[in-house]
Design an enzyme around this catalytic site. Structure first.
Site, PDB file in Angstrom:
ATOM      1  N   LYS A  94      -3.833 100.329  56.387  1.00 30.79           N
ATOM      2  CA  LYS A  94      -3.286  98.985  56.254  1.00 30.79           C
ATOM      3  C   LYS A  94      -4.505  98.220  56.929  1.00 30.79           C
ATOM      4  O   LYS A  94      -5.155  98.692  58.152  1.00 30.79           O
ATOM      5  CB  LYS A  94      -2.028  98.857  56.831  1.00 30.79           C
ATOM      6  CG  LYS A  94      -1.348  97.538  56.171  1.00 30.79           C
ATOM      7  CD  LYS A  94      -0.390  97.812  55.003  1.00 30.79           C
ATOM      8  CE  LYS A  94       0.152  96.821  54.356  1.00 30.79           C
ATOM      9  NZ  LYS A  94       1.024  96.808  53.317  1.00 30.79           N
ATOM     10  N   VAL A 195      15.264  86.031  45.794  1.00 33.95           N
ATOM     11  CA  VAL A 195      15.084  86.026  44.329  1.00 33.95           C
ATOM     12  C   VAL A 195      13.369  85.480  44.336  1.00 33.95           C
ATOM     13  O   VAL A 195      13.287  84.394  43.582  1.00 33.95           O
ATOM     14  CB  VAL A 195      16.112  85.366  43.680  1.00 33.95           C
ATOM     15  CG1 VAL A 195      17.185  86.166  43.443  1.00 33.95           C
ATOM     16  CG2 VAL A 195      16.404  83.905  44.221  1.00 33.95           C
ATOM     17  N   HIS A 197       9.310  86.898  43.999  1.00 35.04           N
ATOM     18  CA  HIS A 197       8.471  87.511  42.774  1.00 35.04           C
ATOM     19  C   HIS A 197       9.443  88.916  42.320  1.00 35.04           C
ATOM     20  O   HIS A 197       9.469  89.041  40.923  1.00 35.04           O
ATOM     21  CB  HIS A 197       7.204  87.983  43.289  1.00 35.04           C
ATOM     22  CG  HIS A 197       6.282  86.705  43.597  1.00 35.04           C
ATOM     23  ND1 HIS A 197       6.054  86.317  44.529  1.00 35.04           N
ATOM     24  CD2 HIS A 197       5.753  86.203  42.444  1.00 35.04           C
ATOM     25  CE1 HIS A 197       5.152  85.287  44.414  1.00 35.04           C
ATOM     26  NE2 HIS A 197       4.836  85.111  43.426  1.00 35.04           N
ATOM     27  N   VAL A 198       9.677  89.572  43.253  1.00 34.74           N
ATOM     28  CA  VAL A 198      10.407  91.070  42.777  1.00 34.74           C
ATOM     29  C   VAL A 198      11.825  90.710  42.529  1.00 34.74           C
ATOM     30  O   VAL A 198      12.250  91.276  41.294  1.00 34.74           O
ATOM     31  CB  VAL A 198      10.417  91.971  44.046  1.00 34.74           C
ATOM     32  CG1 VAL A 198      11.026  93.415  43.680  1.00 34.74           C
ATOM     33  CG2 VAL A 198       8.912  92.240  44.428  1.00 34.74           C
TER      34      VAL A 198
HETATM   35  P1  NAD Z   1       8.337  86.590  47.697  1.00 34.85           P
HETATM   36  O1  NAD Z   1       7.883  86.137  49.121  1.00 34.85           O
HETATM   37  O2  NAD Z   1       7.888  86.391  46.552  1.00 34.85           O
HETATM   38  O3  NAD Z   1      10.078  86.595  47.710  1.00 34.85           O
HETATM   39  C1  NAD Z   1      10.823  86.660  49.089  1.00 34.85           C
HETATM   40  C2  NAD Z   1      12.056  85.881  48.731  1.00 34.85           C
HETATM   41  O4  NAD Z   1      12.935  85.910  49.654  1.00 34.85           O
HETATM   42  C3  NAD Z   1      11.380  84.338  48.808  1.00 34.85           C
HETATM   43  O5  NAD Z   1      12.243  83.734  47.619  1.00 34.85           O
HETATM   44  C4  NAD Z   1      12.280  83.764  50.090  1.00 34.85           C
HETATM   45  O6  NAD Z   1      12.500  82.499  50.011  1.00 34.85           O
HETATM   46  C5  NAD Z   1      13.491  84.712  50.245  1.00 34.85           C
HETATM   47  N1  NAD Z   1      13.820  84.766  51.714  1.00 34.85           N
HETATM   48  C6  NAD Z   1      12.883  84.727  52.491  1.00 34.85           C
HETATM   49  N2  NAD Z   1      13.834  84.797  53.820  1.00 34.85           N
HETATM   50  C7  NAD Z   1      15.001  85.009  53.431  1.00 34.85           C
HETATM   51  C8  NAD Z   1      16.330  85.268  53.972  1.00 34.85           C
HETATM   52  N3  NAD Z   1      16.382  85.045  55.592  1.00 34.85           N
HETATM   53  N4  NAD Z   1      17.255  85.129  53.266  1.00 34.85           N
HETATM   54  C9  NAD Z   1      17.256  85.297  51.875  1.00 34.85           C
HETATM   55  N5  NAD Z   1      16.178  85.053  51.185  1.00 34.85           N
HETATM   56  C10 NAD Z   1      15.321  84.928  52.011  1.00 34.85           C
HETATM   57  O7  NAD Z   1       8.330  88.396  48.041  1.00 34.85           O
HETATM   58  P2  NAD Z   1       8.197  89.521  47.084  1.00 34.85           P
HETATM   59  O8  NAD Z   1       6.738  89.526  46.492  1.00 34.85           O
HETATM   60  O9  NAD Z   1       9.424  89.180  45.870  1.00 34.85           O
HETATM   61  O10 NAD Z   1       8.786  90.759  48.051  1.00 34.85           O
HETATM   62  C11 NAD Z   1      10.026  90.900  48.436  1.00 34.85           C
HETATM   63  C12 NAD Z   1      10.129  91.938  49.321  1.00 34.85           C
HETATM   64  O11 NAD Z   1       9.673  93.171  48.967  1.00 34.85           O
HETATM   65  C13 NAD Z   1       9.092  91.604  50.681  1.00 34.85           C
HETATM   66  O12 NAD Z   1       9.923  92.146  51.611  1.00 34.85           O
HETATM   67  C14 NAD Z   1       8.086  92.384  50.275  1.00 34.85           C
HETATM   68  O13 NAD Z   1       7.518  92.934  51.524  1.00 34.85           O
HETATM   69  C15 NAD Z   1       8.597  93.563  49.479  1.00 34.85           C
HETATM   70  N6  NAD Z   1       7.763  94.435  48.643  1.00 34.85           N
HETATM   71  C16 NAD Z   1       7.140  93.571  47.771  1.00 34.85           C
HETATM   72  C17 NAD Z   1       6.157  94.138  46.707  1.00 34.85           C
HETATM   73  C18 NAD Z   1       5.612  93.416  45.640  1.00 34.85           C
HETATM   74  O14 NAD Z   1       5.079  94.095  44.697  1.00 34.85           O
HETATM   75  N7  NAD Z   1       5.527  92.259  45.541  1.00 34.85           N
HETATM   76  C19 NAD Z   1       5.887  95.655  46.726  1.00 34.85           C
HETATM   77  C20 NAD Z   1       6.841  96.549  47.956  1.00 34.85           C
HETATM   78  C21 NAD Z   1       7.295  95.800  48.678  1.00 34.85           C
END
Ligand code: NAD
Length: 367
Positions: A94, A195, A197-198
């Site tokens: 990383k 809610v 991206h994932v």
């Molecule tokens: P993202 O930033 O698109 O979405 C995160 C969401 O969580 C946002 O809508 C944000 O407003 C909300 N959020 C932030 N703080 C919050 C809280 N205290 N309470 C409730 N909601 C809150 O991120 P993502 O890409 O959807 O990823 C989500 C999680 O999955 C992250 O922890 C990321 O590290 C992990 N992850 C993502 C991927 C990927 O492919 N995108 C891969 C592995 C792990």
């Protein structure tokens, strides 16, 4: 004089570099600095037994360089186990760039960073993480081939989030099978926290399966949008951890599983995308087990993203990406069986199976 002697004795107790707990068997840590572009970066290479160390670059305004160092070491170790448990021939690495991604990121800085990555000759391969966009990886690609997560126009595998969501969905179904005796999520009450991206794609899968979906987010607009689109029920404030649901899917932040929340949880299954969900790996993994809550390890079920970028290196297409991601279902079931058999937490079972794969490869390499 006495205080000098004492000081050196104290320093000896914890050696400043390899003695740090977070160094945790790292093979190599590279500090990169370039005054002209303002680049300050650290690349952590935890383990390369299974293959090159692949992991994203995070750009973050850390409070201190120690925080940055700890973050990169913790994250690169996590990547070793994520790839190993997923069956990918990749090691763990990383990188972090210290600075504000909104104001300090420039193409020159990204190219300079890319040159440092290039200088490692493929031992470390980078990708996107927090503070990075596909366009940044395209810039890095200008100076090194050791980068993934580039745009589809440039031959990349595209946005990993939908694949990550699919893997989480598979892991959740496996956990439901273990806990409820049936992997159907129809009529199951599922809370998706975060809610983005994932989270949104996960809500989509759940809705199609006939689950009763509950959502929570700090972004009110997102909540309203998903409520309109999927008829998902909105949960607010303190209701999140005490909600009467069957499954809790943390998809926002890490460390949401702690003393307070685990005691409050009504859910019987925890399966979500967020990294490092257990505030304390040992203690909170055990607390979940003691309370009879089936926990699908985060680093296993959120591996869809790494499967997606690995495709760029191996040259396999969408069909194989989905097949490998679907296999998260089988691996999750295997982890529950292992955990029951050995009386360990699912987190530790996943770690030990991953470590076994690494050790076996290491022995084979020595023959
Ligand atoms: P993202 O930033 O698109 O979405 C995160 C969401 O969580 C946002 O809508 C944000 O407003 C909300 N959020 C932030 N703080 C919050 C809280 N205290 N309470 C409730 N909601 C809150 O991120 P993502 O890409 O959807 O990823 C989500 C999680 O999955 C992250 O922890 C990321 O590290 C992990 N992850 C993502 C991927 C990927 O492919 N995108 C891969 C592995 C792990």
């Amino acid at each position: 004089m006495i205080s000098e002697v004492m000081a050196s004795a104290e320093i000896k107790k914890v050696d400043p570099v390899f003695g740090q707990l977070s160094f945790n068997d790292h093979e190599q840590v590279v500090f990169c600095q370039d005054k002209d572009t303002g680049l300050k970066a650290i690349i952590g290479i935890h383990n390369t037994v299974l293959g090159p160390a692949l992991g994203g670059t995070r750009m973050w305004n850390y409070n201190s360089e120690w925080d940055a160092l700890n973050d990169v070491l913790r994250l690169s170790r996590g990547m070793t186990y994520k790839s190993a448990i997923t069956g990918l021939n990749l090691g763990g690495g990383k990188a972090v760039i210290i600075g504000d991604a909104k104001t300090q990121k420039t193409p020159e800085l990204m190219r300079r960073f890319g040159e440092f990555v290039d200088s490692l000759g493929g031992k470390y391969i980078t990708a996107e993480d927090v503070g990075m966009e596909t366009a940044d990886m395209d810039t890095v690609r200008e100076v090194t081939p050791y980068v993934t997560g580039i745009s589809e126009e440039k031959g990349g595998a595209g946005n990993p989030s939908p694949i990550t969501a699919y893997g989480v969905f598979m892991g959740m179904k496996a956990a439901a099978h273990y806990c409820f005796g049936d992997d159907s999520l129809e009529d199951k009450k599922v809370l998706v926290q975060g809610v983005g991206h994932v989270g949104e794609t996960l809500v989509d899968y759940l809705t199609n399966e006939g689950a009763r979906v509950f959502i929570s987010d700090i972004n009110e607009e997102r909540l309203q949008e998903l409520n309109r689109k999927y008829k998902a029920n909105i949960l607010g404030g303190n209701d999140v951890y005490t909600a009467d649901v069957d499954i809790y899917a943390p998809c926002a932040l890490g460390a949401t599983l702690n003393d307070e929340t685990i005691t409050a949880l009504k859910a019987k299954v925890v399966a979500g995308a967020a990294n490092n969900q257990l505030e304390d790996e040992l203690r909170h993994g055990q607390m979940l087990k003691d309370r009879g809550i089936a926990y699908a390890p985060d680093f296993l079920i959120n591996a869809g993203g790494i499967i997606n970028v690995f495709a760029e290196l191996e040259g396999y297409g969408k069909h194989e990406i989905m097949r490998k991601t679907e296999n998260i279902y089988n691996t999750t079931l295997e982890i529950f069986t292992h955990s029951d058999k050995h009386g360990t937490t699912t987190h530790n079972s996943a770690l030990s199976i991953a470590q076994e794969r690494i050790d076996t490869r290491k022995m084979e390499g020595k023959k």
